[in-house]
Motif scaffolding. Structure first.
Motif, PDB file in Angstrom:
ATOM      1  N   SER A  72     -64.201  37.529  88.691  1.00 38.55           N
ATOM      2  CA  SER A  72     -63.198  37.733  89.734  1.00 38.55           C
ATOM      3  C   SER A  72     -63.673  38.758  90.754  1.00 38.55           C
ATOM      4  CB  SER A  72     -61.872  38.175  89.104  1.00 38.55           C
ATOM      5  OG  SER A  72     -60.914  38.477  90.093  1.00 38.55           O
ATOM      6  N   ASN A 111     -58.061  34.941  97.600  1.00 43.53           N
ATOM      7  CA  ASN A 111     -59.205  35.087  98.492  1.00 43.53           C
ATOM      8  C   ASN A 111     -59.116  34.207  99.742  1.00 43.53           C
ATOM      9  OD1 ASN A 111     -61.002  37.167  97.610  1.00 43.53           O
ATOM     10  ND2 ASN A 111     -61.439  35.927  95.796  1.00 43.53           N
ATOM     11  N   ARG A 135     -67.637  38.657  97.449  1.00 40.71           N
ATOM     12  CA  ARG A 135     -68.154  37.597  98.323  1.00 40.71           C
ATOM     13  C   ARG A 135     -67.218  37.384  99.516  1.00 40.71           C
ATOM     14  NH1 ARG A 135     -69.832  33.944  93.498  1.00 40.71           N
ATOM     15  NH2 ARG A 135     -72.121  33.924  93.595  1.00 40.71           N
ATOM     16  N   ASP A 163     -66.170  37.174  93.083  1.00 40.79           N
ATOM     17  CA  ASP A 163     -65.488  36.329  94.068  1.00 40.79           C
ATOM     18  C   ASP A 163     -64.870  37.187  95.172  1.00 40.79           C
ATOM     19  OD1 ASP A 163     -66.148  34.016  92.726  1.00 40.79           O
ATOM     20  OD2 ASP A 163     -64.209  33.804  91.722  1.00 40.79           O
ATOM     21  N   ASP A 164     -64.244  38.290  94.773  1.00 40.39           N
ATOM     22  CA  ASP A 164     -63.636  39.191  95.760  1.00 40.39           C
ATOM     23  C   ASP A 164     -64.673  39.737  96.724  1.00 40.39           C
ATOM     24  OD1 ASP A 164     -61.210  38.854  94.480  1.00 40.39           O
ATOM     25  OD2 ASP A 164     -61.194  40.846  93.562  1.00 40.39           O
TER      26      ASP A 164
END
Length: 386
Positions: A20, A305, A26, A23-24
């Motif tokens: 997670s 996101n 990115r 992903d954040d």
């Protein structure tokens, strides 16, 4: 951006989810950002004055590694003694009724934590520097500014010794600048590698005083940057707009993108601005029920996101500023701040009225009006004392 993990907020240190976090980060990098500020919850990282949580430190290293991922490449500022964050007090239980600034045993414990953090991440290629803690005047409001300044100088000197050459700062809110609470304005402008500014129209009272789109709201960051310049011993000391943001609680959501762009552009007219760091990266997940309403929708990204309108606007602004930066304004007119005045925003009224008249003033302390070399170094040719 100030990183606010989308999944578990900063409870993430206990509910660690590296996928997670990646992903954040990115998503943050995808908006064109180049750095994040992260928050260590003090009681998690130091559950006892003599014990540092090595699991938490390893997770900090992993976050740094994720920030160095080829899809990310974000520098990371680490805020360490976080006893106040997003409306909650996170002071460790072992602190009791002792003061984290004036109690020598507590200060020794703090130095132990800083040593451990530097040992784990001080040499990391993505490590930007250490921040003493988030808005420490809030839980330490009774500390005299002289004591606060001594403590900040001591700890920041220690940070430089254990992680030389990095950007070490004291992440103060607006109260030291406006009221001399816990830390003096002179101290905030002297210690560490940059003068830190937290500029919220809501929390400073600017939006109530000047109106939603008043000059004092649109130029608040510029005013605070010039206030920091007035107190600095040398012209052009770096100024870090470390926190700024707006919530639908204070203004309609559709007006936030325009405000955000205008605010950044105005702040960058002040000389020496190192960077601008929005609070925060992501909204707070509403499965958490205890935050004040203001905190939930401050993100540039949703908890999934998805890019919000303000995020899209600032991403375009970042791209533009990399090729066409805002040029700092030459401030030939100096507005003198009379001795004994300057509480809250009272001293800012004349600054904003001059802006309305087409003048972009510098600020000058009353004790500096006869210091010709200082004024010349700042390019000030005329003083206004009314």
């Amino acid at each position: 951006m100030n990183y606010v993990p989308s999944g578990n907020w900063w409870f993430s240190w206990l509910e660690w989810d590296p996928a997670s976090v990646l992903d954040d980060l990115r998503a943050v990098s995808g908006l064109g950002m180049d750095h994040v500020r992260v928050q260590l919850l003090w009681p998690v990282f130091q559950p006892d004055p003599a014990v540092v949580n090595r699991t938490a430190l390893r997770r900090l290293v992993e976050l740094m590694d994720l920030a160095d991922h080829p899809d990310v490449r974000l520098d990371v500022s680490v805020s360490v003694l976080d006893g106040w964050l997003s409306g909650f007090t996170f002071l460790p239980a072992w602190l009791g009724d002792r003061c984290m600034i004036t109690d020598e045993d507590v200060v020794r414990a703090e130095l132990l934590l800083f040593d451990a953090v530097a040992d784990y991440v001080g040499g990391h290629p993505r490590f930007l520097g250490l921040d003493l803690g988030n808005e420490l005047s809030v839980p330490n409001g009774r500390v005299a500014p002289a004591a606060g300044d001594r403590w900040a100088a001591r700890l920041l000197d220690h940070c430089e010794a254990i992680a030389p050459g990095r950007l070490h700062v004291n992440g103060v809110d607006h109260q030291p600048w406006f009221e001399g609470r816990t830390f003096s304005p002179a101290g905030a402008a002297a210690h560490g590698g940059a003068s830190v500014l937290h500029c919220y129209p809501h929390w400073t009272g600017a939006i109530e005083r000047y109106g939603r789109d008043g000059t004092g709201v649109l130029h608040l960051g510029e005013y605070m940057a010039e206030l920091a310049e007035a107190y600095a011993e040398r012209p052009g000391r770096p100024k870090w707009l470390q926190e700024f943001g707006a919530s639908p609680v204070e203004r309609p959501a559709e007006t936030i993108p325009d405000w955000a762009e205008t605010f950044v552009r105005n702040t960058l007219t002040s000389r020496g601005v190192w960077g601008c760091t929005w609070w925060g990266s992501h909204d707070v997940d509403r499965r958490y029920s205890a935050f004040v309403e203001y905190e939930y929708d401050l993100g540039l990204l949703t908890v999934d996101n998805e890019v919000k309108p303000t995020g899209a606007r600032l991403a375009r602004l970042v791209e533009e500023l990399r090729t066409d930066p805002v040029r700092p304004v030459d401030r030939h007119v100096g507005l003198v701040l009379p001795a004994g005045r300057g509480k809250g925003l009272e001293a800012a009224d004349r600054f904003f009225s001059l802006v309305d008249e087409g003048v972009r003033p510098a600020l000058v302390l009353s004790e500096h009006v006869d210091d010709a070399p200082r004024l010349a170094a700042r390019g000030i040719r005329e003083l206004i004392t009314d």
